[in-house]
Scaffold this motif. Structure first.
Motif, mmCIF file in Angstrom:
data_model
loop_
_atom_site.group_PDB
_atom_site.id
_atom_site.type_symbol
_atom_site.label_atom_id
_atom_site.label_comp_id
_atom_site.label_asym_id
_atom_site.label_seq_id
_atom_site.Cartn_x
_atom_site.Cartn_y
_atom_site.Cartn_z
ATOM 1 N N PRO A 9 10.694 7.349 17.211
ATOM 2 C CA PRO A 9 12.079 7.240 16.724
ATOM 3 C C PRO A 9 12.632 5.809 16.733
ATOM 4 N N ALA A 10 12.197 4.971 17.644
ATOM 5 C CA ALA A 10 12.716 3.602 17.734
ATOM 6 C C ALA A 10 12.181 2.685 16.634
ATOM 7 N N VAL A 11 11.163 3.111 15.904
ATOM 8 C CA VAL A 11 10.624 2.273 14.828
ATOM 9 C C VAL A 11 11.680 2.066 13.742
ATOM 10 N N ALA A 12 12.526 3.048 13.496
ATOM 11 C CA ALA A 12 13.605 2.876 12.519
ATOM 12 C C ALA A 12 14.508 1.715 12.932
ATOM 13 N N ASP A 13 14.802 1.601 14.234
ATOM 14 C CA ASP A 13 15.602 0.476 14.722
ATOM 15 C C ASP A 13 14.864 -0.839 14.536
ATOM 16 N N ASN A 14 13.544 -0.830 14.788
ATOM 17 C CA ASN A 14 12.736 -2.038 14.565
ATOM 18 C C ASN A 14 12.868 -2.499 13.123
ATOM 19 N N LEU A 15 12.689 -1.569 12.196
ATOM 20 C CA LEU A 15 12.722 -1.923 10.775
ATOM 21 C C LEU A 15 14.116 -2.365 10.338
ATOM 22 N N TRP A 21 17.402 -9.400 9.896
ATOM 23 C CA TRP A 21 16.961 -10.769 10.172
ATOM 24 C C TRP A 21 16.431 -11.436 8.903
ATOM 25 N N LEU A 22 15.590 -10.718 8.164
ATOM 26 C CA LEU A 22 15.015 -11.289 6.951
ATOM 27 C C LEU A 22 16.079 -11.575 5.890
ATOM 28 N N ARG A 34 8.806 -8.671 1.937
ATOM 29 C CA ARG A 34 8.175 -8.596 3.263
ATOM 30 C C ARG A 34 8.123 -7.149 3.763
ATOM 31 N N LEU A 35 9.204 -6.410 3.552
ATOM 32 C CA LEU A 35 9.218 -5.011 3.986
ATOM 33 C C LEU A 35 8.252 -4.168 3.173
ATOM 34 N N ASP A 36 8.076 -4.501 1.905
ATOM 35 C CA ASP A 36 7.067 -3.808 1.090
ATOM 36 C C ASP A 36 5.671 -4.043 1.662
ATOM 37 N N HIS A 87 3.920 3.160 16.947
ATOM 38 C CA HIS A 87 4.715 2.970 18.165
ATOM 39 C C HIS A 87 5.730 1.848 18.029
ATOM 40 N N ALA A 88 5.388 0.804 17.289
ATOM 41 C CA ALA A 88 6.298 -0.336 17.158
ATOM 42 C C ALA A 88 5.921 -1.147 15.926
ATOM 43 N N VAL A 89 6.936 -1.723 15.311
ATOM 44 C CA VAL A 89 6.749 -2.706 14.250
ATOM 45 C C VAL A 89 7.601 -3.899 14.654
ATOM 46 N N THR A 90 6.969 -5.056 14.726
ATOM 47 C CA THR A 90 7.693 -6.258 15.122
ATOM 48 C C THR A 90 7.484 -7.343 14.076
ATOM 49 N N TYR A 91 8.310 -8.373 14.177
ATOM 50 C CA TYR A 91 8.238 -9.448 13.194
ATOM 51 C C TYR A 91 8.509 -10.778 13.882
ATOM 52 N N ALA A 92 7.819 -11.802 13.420
ATOM 53 C CA ALA A 92 8.065 -13.189 13.837
ATOM 54 C C ALA A 92 7.974 -13.385 15.351
ATOM 55 N N GLY A 93 6.954 -12.823 15.946
ATOM 56 C CA GLY A 93 6.696 -13.083 17.361
ATOM 57 C C GLY A 93 7.397 -12.166 18.342
ATOM 58 N N ALA A 94 8.080 -11.143 17.869
ATOM 59 C CA ALA A 94 8.713 -10.199 18.800
ATOM 60 C C ALA A 94 7.629 -9.509 19.630
#
Length: 105
Positions: A9-15, A21-22, A34-36, A87-94
């Motif tokens: 469920p937290a992946v939606a918040d990640n995205l 940010w982008l 980038r999201l594509d 489980h997680a999607v992160t960007y730019a070093g998160a």
């Protein structure tokens, strides 16, 4: 036969955070591209669920794969259920490692 993709469920918040940010950093068109890339990487796991690097030193069965230029997707594969669990999607070093551990991986 393809695997089903399931998201923590937290992946939606990640995205959402990545999107905001982008857009702020690079503008809406660049953010959409980038999201594509991230979406295409995740979708590809339905047919190739075992790609990416195993990261058993972090959690048993955890895998990680670059998603686009600066994103990382952390996931596990349940072959019996034919599911990929994102489980997680992160960007730019998160910190995808910390997020994966906190989400049960």
């Amino acid at each position: 036969m393809s695997y089903r993709i399931r998201f923590h469920p937290a992946v939606a918040d990640n995205l959402d955070a990545i999107t905001r940010w982008l857009i702020d950093y690079a503008g809406p068109q660049s953010a959409a591209r980038r999201l594509d890339e991230v979406e295409a990487t995740i979708s590809s796991l339905a047919d190739l669920p075992h790609k990416g690097s195993r990261r058993d030193e972090i959690a048993p069965g955890l895998r990680a794969i670059p998603a686009g230029r600066k994103a990382v997707t952390a996931f596990s594969v349940d072959d019996d259920a034919r599911e990929v669990h994102i489980h997680a999607v992160t960007y730019a070093g998160a910190d995808w490692i910390r997020r994966s551990k906190a989400r049960g991986r």
